[in-house]
Design a protein around this motif. Structure first.
Motif, PDB file in Angstrom:
ATOM      1  N   GLY A 880       0.743  -1.116  -0.131  1.00  0.00           N
ATOM      2  CA  GLY A 880       0.044   0.171   0.204  1.00  0.00           C
ATOM      3  C   GLY A 880       0.692   1.226  -0.020  1.00  0.00           C
ATOM      4  O   GLY A 880       2.115   1.304  -0.160  1.00  0.00           O
ATOM      5  N   ASP A 881       0.239   2.185   0.193  1.00  0.00           N
ATOM      6  CA  ASP A 881       0.879   3.595   0.477  1.00  0.00           C
ATOM      7  C   ASP A 881       1.725   3.732   1.503  1.00  0.00           C
ATOM      8  O   ASP A 881       1.119   4.223   2.702  1.00  0.00           O
ATOM      9  N   GLU A 882       2.992   3.477   1.589  1.00  0.00           N
ATOM     10  CA  GLU A 882       3.729   3.449   2.782  1.00  0.00           C
ATOM     11  C   GLU A 882       4.586   4.996   2.887  1.00  0.00           C
ATOM     12  O   GLU A 882       5.556   4.925   3.642  1.00  0.00           O
ATOM     13  N   SER A 883       4.154   5.963   2.082  1.00  0.00           N
ATOM     14  CA  SER A 883       4.692   7.289   2.102  1.00  0.00           C
ATOM     15  C   SER A 883       4.876   7.742   3.603  1.00  0.00           C
ATOM     16  O   SER A 883       3.838   7.468   4.332  1.00  0.00           O
ATOM     17  N   ASN A 884       5.950   8.394   4.058  1.00  0.00           N
ATOM     18  CA  ASN A 884       5.770   9.251   5.209  1.00  0.00           C
ATOM     19  C   ASN A 884       4.629  10.041   5.424  1.00  0.00           C
ATOM     20  O   ASN A 884       4.181   9.974   6.764  1.00  0.00           O
ATOM     21  N   GLU A 885       4.221  10.767   4.485  1.00  0.00           N
ATOM     22  CA  GLU A 885       3.136  11.576   4.886  1.00  0.00           C
ATOM     23  C   GLU A 885       1.913  10.851   5.124  1.00  0.00           C
ATOM     24  O   GLU A 885       1.159  11.146   5.958  1.00  0.00           O
ATOM     25  N   ASN A 886       1.661   9.689   4.493  1.00  0.00           N
ATOM     26  CA  ASN A 886       0.335   8.889   4.619  1.00  0.00           C
ATOM     27  C   ASN A 886       0.396   8.242   6.059  1.00  0.00           C
ATOM     28  O   ASN A 886      -0.402   8.305   6.727  1.00  0.00           O
ATOM     29  N   VAL A 887       1.660   7.670   6.236  1.00  0.00           N
ATOM     30  CA  VAL A 887       1.999   6.812   7.546  1.00  0.00           C
ATOM     31  C   VAL A 887       1.757   7.920   8.519  1.00  0.00           C
ATOM     32  O   VAL A 887       0.834   7.778   9.650  1.00  0.00           O
ATOM     33  N   ALA A 888       2.246   9.114   8.769  1.00  0.00           N
ATOM     34  CA  ALA A 888       2.059  10.305   9.654  1.00  0.00           C
ATOM     35  C   ALA A 888       0.649  10.388   9.981  1.00  0.00           C
ATOM     36  O   ALA A 888       0.169  10.783  11.219  1.00  0.00           O
ATOM     37  N   ARG A 889      -0.096  10.648   9.126  1.00  0.00           N
ATOM     38  CA  ARG A 889      -1.660  11.081   9.163  1.00  0.00           C
ATOM     39  C   ARG A 889      -2.223   9.907   9.822  1.00  0.00           C
ATOM     40  O   ARG A 889      -3.010   9.999  10.706  1.00  0.00           O
ATOM     41  N   LEU A 890      -1.933   8.550   9.487  1.00  0.00           N
ATOM     42  CA  LEU A 890      -2.691   7.241   9.890  1.00  0.00           C
ATOM     43  C   LEU A 890      -2.362   7.138  11.468  1.00  0.00           C
ATOM     44  O   LEU A 890      -3.185   6.659  12.112  1.00  0.00           O
ATOM     45  N   VAL A 891      -1.198   7.665  11.773  1.00  0.00           N
ATOM     46  CA  VAL A 891      -0.760   7.407  13.435  1.00  0.00           C
ATOM     47  C   VAL A 891      -1.422   8.358  14.154  1.00  0.00           C
ATOM     48  O   VAL A 891      -1.708   8.135  15.302  1.00  0.00           O
ATOM     49  N   LEU A 892      -1.878   9.744  13.388  1.00  0.00           N
ATOM     50  CA  LEU A 892      -2.395  10.600  14.119  1.00  0.00           C
ATOM     51  C   LEU A 892      -3.888  10.057  14.664  1.00  0.00           C
ATOM     52  O   LEU A 892      -4.487  10.290  15.520  1.00  0.00           O
ATOM     53  N   VAL A 893      -4.535   9.229  13.517  1.00  0.00           N
ATOM     54  CA  VAL A 893      -5.692   8.726  13.788  1.00  0.00           C
ATOM     55  C   VAL A 893      -5.703   7.437  14.721  1.00  0.00           C
ATOM     56  O   VAL A 893      -6.520   7.229  15.690  1.00  0.00           O
ATOM     57  N   LEU A 894      -4.625   6.771  14.670  1.00  0.00           N
ATOM     58  CA  LEU A 894      -4.255   5.749  15.521  1.00  0.00           C
ATOM     59  C   LEU A 894      -4.201   6.097  17.059  1.00  0.00           C
ATOM     60  O   LEU A 894      -4.850   5.279  18.115  1.00  0.00           O
ATOM     61  N   GLU A 895      -3.842   7.291  17.261  1.00  0.00           N
ATOM     62  CA  GLU A 895      -3.716   7.599  18.524  1.00  0.00           C
ATOM     63  C   GLU A 895      -4.762   8.164  19.166  1.00  0.00           C
ATOM     64  O   GLU A 895      -5.096   7.974  20.325  1.00  0.00           O
ATOM     65  N   GLN A 896      -5.886   8.630  18.285  1.00  0.00           N
ATOM     66  CA  GLN A 896      -7.213   8.915  18.843  1.00  0.00           C
ATOM     67  C   GLN A 896      -7.949   7.574  19.211  1.00  0.00           C
ATOM     68  O   GLN A 896      -8.592   7.639  20.178  1.00  0.00           O
ATOM     69  N   ILE A 897      -7.468   6.574  18.431  1.00  0.00           N
ATOM     70  CA  ILE A 897      -8.244   5.350  18.709  1.00  0.00           C
ATOM     71  C   ILE A 897      -7.676   4.803  20.023  1.00  0.00           C
ATOM     72  O   ILE A 897      -8.400   4.136  20.913  1.00  0.00           O
ATOM     73  N   MET A 898      -6.333   4.981  20.187  1.00  0.00           N
ATOM     74  CA  MET A 898      -5.856   4.221  21.511  1.00  0.00           C
ATOM     75  C   MET A 898      -6.187   5.225  22.744  1.00  0.00           C
ATOM     76  O   MET A 898      -6.333   4.729  23.787  1.00  0.00           O
ATOM     77  N   GLY A 899      -6.785   6.418  22.336  1.00  0.00           N
ATOM     78  CA  GLY A 899      -7.133   7.219  23.478  1.00  0.00           C
ATOM     79  C   GLY A 899      -6.020   7.783  24.152  1.00  0.00           C
ATOM     80  O   GLY A 899      -6.367   8.437  25.015  1.00  0.00           O
ATOM     81  N   THR A 900      -4.736   8.042  23.592  1.00  0.00           N
ATOM     82  CA  THR A 900      -3.742   8.753  24.166  1.00  0.00           C
ATOM     83  C   THR A 900      -3.487   9.940  23.603  1.00  0.00           C
ATOM     84  O   THR A 900      -2.733  10.779  23.984  1.00  0.00           O
ATOM     85  N   GLY A 901      -4.572  10.461  22.555  1.00  0.00           N
ATOM     86  CA  GLY A 901      -4.464  11.670  22.040  1.00  0.00           C
ATOM     87  C   GLY A 901      -2.847  11.891  21.093  1.00  0.00           C
ATOM     88  O   GLY A 901      -2.459  11.002  20.502  1.00  0.00           O
ATOM     89  N   GLY A 902      -2.434  13.182  21.554  1.00  0.00           N
ATOM     90  CA  GLY A 902      -1.086  13.320  20.774  1.00  0.00           C
ATOM     91  C   GLY A 902      -1.292  13.904  19.432  1.00  0.00           C
ATOM     92  O   GLY A 902      -2.420  13.809  18.906  1.00  0.00           O
ATOM     93  N   GLY A 903      -0.224  14.360  19.184  1.00  0.00           N
ATOM     94  CA  GLY A 903       0.019  15.070  17.720  1.00  0.00           C
ATOM     95  C   GLY A 903       0.664  14.405  16.717  1.00  0.00           C
ATOM     96  O   GLY A 903       1.019  13.271  16.723  1.00  0.00           O
TER      97      GLY A 903
END
Length: 1086
Positions: A880-903
């Motif tokens: 899939g799209d493993e570009s740094n930009e795509n990964v960075a945005r997906l991690v932003l969503v991941l942290e909301q799912i985890m409930g840790t927040g973060g930027g």
């Protein structure tokens, strides 16, 4: 050493003084004050704050103001506050008032000790009179010992404020001073007292562990960095500043020894003599003129420390007989002439001839007085009304908040000068206010015109003029350079209206140069037909002056306004009628007014006025605005209206359902919920507030997912819809197993500045900027994952602690996850990557191994970077799209799912190599721009040689700090917002500094960033970290904790490579700091 500064150095010193940034000094002082109040165990605050007052009634007002300051977080709850009136309301002088205040404080502590002893002895059935006496003696001795170790701020605030008569009812120290008011537009108007608290809070640390007294005057704001002050042991010390001879001739002057210690910003010398308002001849004779032609001004700030404090305390506790004699003899002891003279041997012969001079010498003369000269101190004196306006204009104008917590009409229906200052006031349409005027705590109705440089305080014109309003006949004009104020009187329902000219000196005699409303008294009497006997008693032996002139009538409100116009010379029609009305009225002088103010009523009316204003602002915010006000702060003001404050908050809460109807994309739903939470808490409904608070966090997570355009549900539907078309090319359409392996290793990040501006919801609503870099620790990238396909179905997850989890059915993974789940990060990565809802896992399994060779709670962004590694590895497996930009945005969503927040800054820091400046642009989708800094080999080498990366051993979790900061942001805490704005600005400045190779400038930026992080959350540091930074300070140009703070790694940017090596060795050998200095390097390869 002899202090002799070359002419060039003196000129440079003057230039430096001219460039002293008053804003920077005040901001730093306010930061220190807030930190000491919120975290006094880490940043020591005053044990006691004592104010002197002119009368018991004024002391009552001051107690109200002290309680207000505690409520607003400007005095720590642990600090003892006391307002001490002069005995019998008589003048005893500032020196005797000092002794009386210390004695009262000693009595207060003794009473607290007695109460504690009585409580402990409640169950004792019998106590003889002897045991009671023994107990009292023991308590007295113990309270004395305790007080010698206390740190006391004493503020001289008594007196009658003759030169600023409109501030007399409130006390000059509590006059409005809206410096930095724009930093907190929803907070109360800053007062002179508040700024004095801020400056003095920095002075507290100069006392260190020795008890002492810090004395200031209530009409001076000495602006300097008091945190750098050096106080000698067991002595008194007066703060001085070089001043021109013309200014010195109206103040006290200190003659200091020519020998002492000095540096670029201050000097410390023994005091040799004291002069009061000296002539040029006296300055020359007493050798008081410095080499640069100036002299040392006595600022009125005195510190007494150690044994000198013990002696002063002993004298104060035996001073009541002395004070009684002063009252009988109607004499005074001055602090700045008599009491301090006891510490200056040259003045002893003079002092022996003064009241109780010998007693002062015997009690205090064993210790010396020093002069601490702060070269860059700005001496702001608030001695007259014109001085106050001067301090609000000119070079200080940029500091001033000119509109604060006020209701102001549109420019098409009023005429209000842009330079006018309007504070806590309600201005109706049809009002005109001139240039540089100040209106405070007032309500002005249509038809009022205020001239330029006028001052209006606590004027509340009734809105029901009757026929006057209907036919537009009501007009009131306050001429240029005039003051107008109202005062409630004891035993009366009416408020008396008072007025005078800006430059009137109420002390000046009628027969010499005394004036009223800017005109000589003789002309006033001639023009109005008033006789001297109408104003002054013929039997009165005192000078006839404005202070004792019975000129102000007590009549119905609009009659008083009419007579005010007449007395000011603005209405000469019907002169005979006005004269008769005035003569027939009961009248009061300023002197009588000083003794007749109804202080409880004054406090009540001021509280109610400000509560009503806050309620109107909050209502307008809900009905018409975008909820851009701090509702929690406004509610605190509303609740000061004792009777109806809660009801007002309930009325505001009833308006909130209308917010749900406004489906505006501009209005964040998290803000809608937070406003309701704040109102529920104000109404005392904490259970409902806590329940609704969950909606705030859920909404933030949803907003984040939407902003990155990969919301969880949305992404699933896209994946399912696209599955039939995308799996043709991944090699699994024939259901055959294809072995795949992905290994991802990432660096960790060090952040210089800009953190918090990357965190939702800030980054969803405002631009963010972060300056950070990717580093290797001990020669390797410490975070990584290996993901492999397996022939067996299901998922096997293992980490570097040998914990394992096997999941047979990947589709069973669903959020939310338990906070104690050690595998929730990998599970969340599986969700956001979409792999578990893809056919990819229909005939194959996955083994996922993760590691992070970094201490737990490091602050290096490990959690987000590990998430980035796993997401990137999964996308590689899926092709899939493993570009740094795509990964960075997906991690932003991941942290909301985890409930840790973060930027976004952590994953950016680890994914992109080297030093980079990253900006985010809010919108849908959220856009990130990563700009690598083209660092030269020389710059990289200098940073690597000078920067120490130190693990403190203090473990913290970022989400604990994050929740506090995000809550304050959603509440629209203006201090927090301005701090993060400054962090964004510093990131831009830091980028420029690095591009120019200026590593020292980067250090200064790190220091300011660290200060701002503590402003956001005082618990981002602790005593251990403070001591570490104190040790490192002489070696470093900057330091800070990485990430959100609270522990983890510290960055120490040394002044040079040699200093770095020396500091590294010192930390290695230190038994007081169990820290580890890591070897590191900037990761430069992709």
């Amino acid at each position: 050493m002899e202090i002799s500064t070359p002419i060039e150095e003196k000129r440079e010193m003057r230039r430096r003084k001219e460039k002293t940034d008053l804003t920077e000094i005040l901001r730093k002082s306010w930061y220190h004050l807030r930190l000491s109040v919120r975290y006094p165990s880490r940043v020591p605050t005053w044990d006691a704050i004592v104010l002197t007052a002119a009368s018991p009634e004024q002391a009552q007002l001051y107690e109200w103001q002290l309680n207000r300051a505690k409520r607003m977080g400007r005095i720590a709850t642990s600090t003892v506050t006391l307002a001490v009136p002069d005995p019998d309301g008589a003048r005893i002088g500032s020196g005797a008032a000092t002794l009386n205040a210390i004695s009262a404080l000693s009595d207060h502590y003794r009473n607290l000790e007695v109460a504690a002893q009585v409580e402990n002895a409640k169950n004792s059935s019998s106590q003889s009179s002897v045991s009671n006496r023994t107990l009292n003696n023991k308590v007295h001795l113990q309270s004395m010992i305790n007080l010698t170790n206390k740190h006391v701020l004493l503020l001289h605030a008594g007196g009658d404020s003759k030169r600023v008569p409109w501030a007399n009812p409130m006390g000059k120290v509590f006059l409005p001073l809206p410096y930095l008011a724009a930093d907190d537009p929803d907070g109360p108007v800053p007062l002179l007292f508040d700024h004095i608290l801020a400056i003095s809070s920095c002075a507290r640390q100069a006392f260190m562990n020795k008890g002492g007294l810090f004395t200031m005057t209530g009409d001076v704001l000495p602006c300097f960095d008091a945190s750098t002050m050096v106080l000698p042991d067991d002595s008194s010390c007066i703060i001085t500043v070089p001043i021109t001879l013309d200014v010195a001739s109206n103040h006290g002057v200190i003659v200091a020894s020519k020998t002492g210690t000095a540096n670029g910003i201050s000097s410390l010398c023994l005091v040799e003599n004291l002069l009061q308002k000296p002539s040029l001849k006296e300055l020359v004779e007493k050798q008081a003129i410095l080499q640069d032609g100036r002299t040392l001004l006595d600022t009125g700030v005195i510190a007494v420390r150690g044994k000198a404090w013990v002696d002063l305390l002993m004298l104060a506790n035996s001073s009541q007989t002395m004070i009684s004699e002063l009252l009988k003899q109607r004499k005074e002891i001055s602090l700045y002439e008599d009491l301090v003279a006891a510490w200056v041997p040259e003045k002893h012969e003079w002092l022996k001839l003064r009241p109780f001079g010998k007693e002062l010498i015997n009690g205090l003369g064993n210790h010396m007085m020093f002069s601490y000269c702060a070269y860059n101190l700005s001496f702001l004196h608030f001695g007259t009304s014109s001085e106050i306006l001067d301090h609000l204009a000119g070079s200080n104008a940029a500091l001033v908040g000119r509109r604060h917590l006020s209701s102001i009409p549109a420019t098409t229906v009023s005429d209000i000068a842009s330079s006018a200052i309007i504070l806590s006031s309600n201005i109706a349409p049809g009002v005109s206010i001139g240039e540089d005027a100040m209106v405070y705590d007032s309500s002005l109705v249509s038809g009022i015109q205020l001239g330029s440089q006028s001052i209006v305080v606590s004027v509340n014109v009734p809105g029901d003029h009757g026929d006057r309003l209907k036919d537009d006949s009501f007009h009131f004009i306050l001429p240029d350079r005039h003051c107008l104020w109202e005062v409630p009187l004891v035993g009366r329902k009416e408020r008396v209206i008072i007025y005078c000219g800006l430059h009137d000196n109420p002390k000046n005699s009628y027969s010499r140069d005394g004036t009223f409303c800017g005109k000589p008294w003789k002309r006033v009497l001639h023009d109005l037909g008033i006789q001297e006997s109408d104003l002054w008693s013929l039997s009165d032996t005192h000078d006839k002056c404005l202070w004792n002139a019975k000129i102000f009538p007590i009549l119905p409100y609009f009659d008083m306004l009419s007579l005010a116009l007449w007395l000011m010379g603005m209405c000469m029609n019907n002169n005979n009628f006005m004269l008769l009305l005035w003569k027939s009225s009961q009248r009061i002088s300023l002197e009588e007014l000083h003794k007749s103010v109804d202080f409880p009523q004054l406090c009540l009316e001021s509280s109610n006025h400000q509560a009503d204003l806050a309620a109107e602002i909050a209502k307008a915010c809900i009905l018409y605005g975008l909820l851009g006000r701090n509702m929690s702060q406004l509610c605190n003001e509303i609740l000061q209206r004792e009777v109806s404050g809660v009801e007002t908050c309930r009325d505001l809460l009833s308006l909130c359902p209308n917010l749900e109807d406004r489906k505006s994309r501009i209005l964040p739903q998290s803000r809608v919920y937070q406003v309701q939470v704040d109102l529920l808490r104000a109404c005392g409904e904490d259970t409902k507030a806590h329940s609704l608070e969950e909606n705030v966090w859920t909404t933030i997570a949803d907003q984040t997912a939407s902003a990155v355009k990969y919301g969880f549900g949305e992404y699933l539907s896209e994946s399912n819809n696209a599955s039939t078309s995308t799996h043709q090319d991944n090699g699994l359409d024939n259901h055959s197993y294809i072995p795949r392996r992905a290994k991802v290793e990432l660096a960790v990040r060090l952040d210089f500045v800009g953190g918090w501006s990357d965190t939702p919801p800030w980054s969803l609503e405002r631009s963010g900027c972060v300056l950070n870099m990717a580093i290797c620790l001990e020669g390797c990238r410490p975070v990584g994952t290996i993901i492999e396909t397996t022939t067996t179905s299901g998922l096997l997850i293992c980490d570097d602690t040998n914990k394992q989890l096997h999941i047979e059915d990947p589709s069973s993974i669903a959020a939310p996850f338990d906070h104690d789940d050690p595998f929730r990060l990998v599970k969340s990565a599986l969700l956001v990557s979409g792999i578990i809802h893809d056919r990819f896992l229909s005939k194959t399994g996955l083994k996922i191994k993760t590691w992070a060779n970094v201490p737990r709670g490091s602050g290096l962004g490990t959690s987000s970077i590990l998430a980035a590694a796993v997401v990137k590895g999964l996308l590689q497996i899926m092709e899939g799209d493993e570009s740094n930009e795509n990964v960075a945005r997906l991690v932003l969503v991941l942290e909301q799912i985890m409930g840790t927040g973060g930027g976004w800054q952590d994953q950016i820091g680890g994914l992109y190599p080297g030093i980079k400046f990253t900006s985010s642009f809010p919108g849908i989708p959220l856009r990130l721009q990563v700009i690598p800094l083209m660092a030269s080999t020389q710059l990289v080498l200098e940073i690597e040689q000078r920067l120490l990366v130190v693990f403190t051993g203090q473990v913290r979790l970022a989400n604990q700090v994050l929740q506090k900061v995000v809550t304050r942001y959603v509440q629209h805490d203006n201090l927090l917002i301005s701090s993060i704005k400054r962090l964004v600005e510093l990131a831009k400045i830091g980028r420029e500094a690095l591009m120019n190779g200026d590593v020292d400038e980067l250090g200064a930026i790190m220091l300011e960033a660290w200060r701002l992080h503590q402003e956001l959350d005082p618990f981002c540091s602790n005593e251990f970290v403070d001591r570490l930074f104190e040790l490192a300070d002489p070696f470093c140009s900057g330091y800070k904790l990485v990430g959100a703070g609270g522990g983890g790694f510290a960055l120490l940017l040394a002044k040079s490579a040699d200093f770095a090596r020396e500091l590294r060795q010192m930390l290695k050998n230190s038994s007081n700091f169990n820290v580890e200095v890591y070897n590191w390097n900037i990761f430069l390869e992709q």
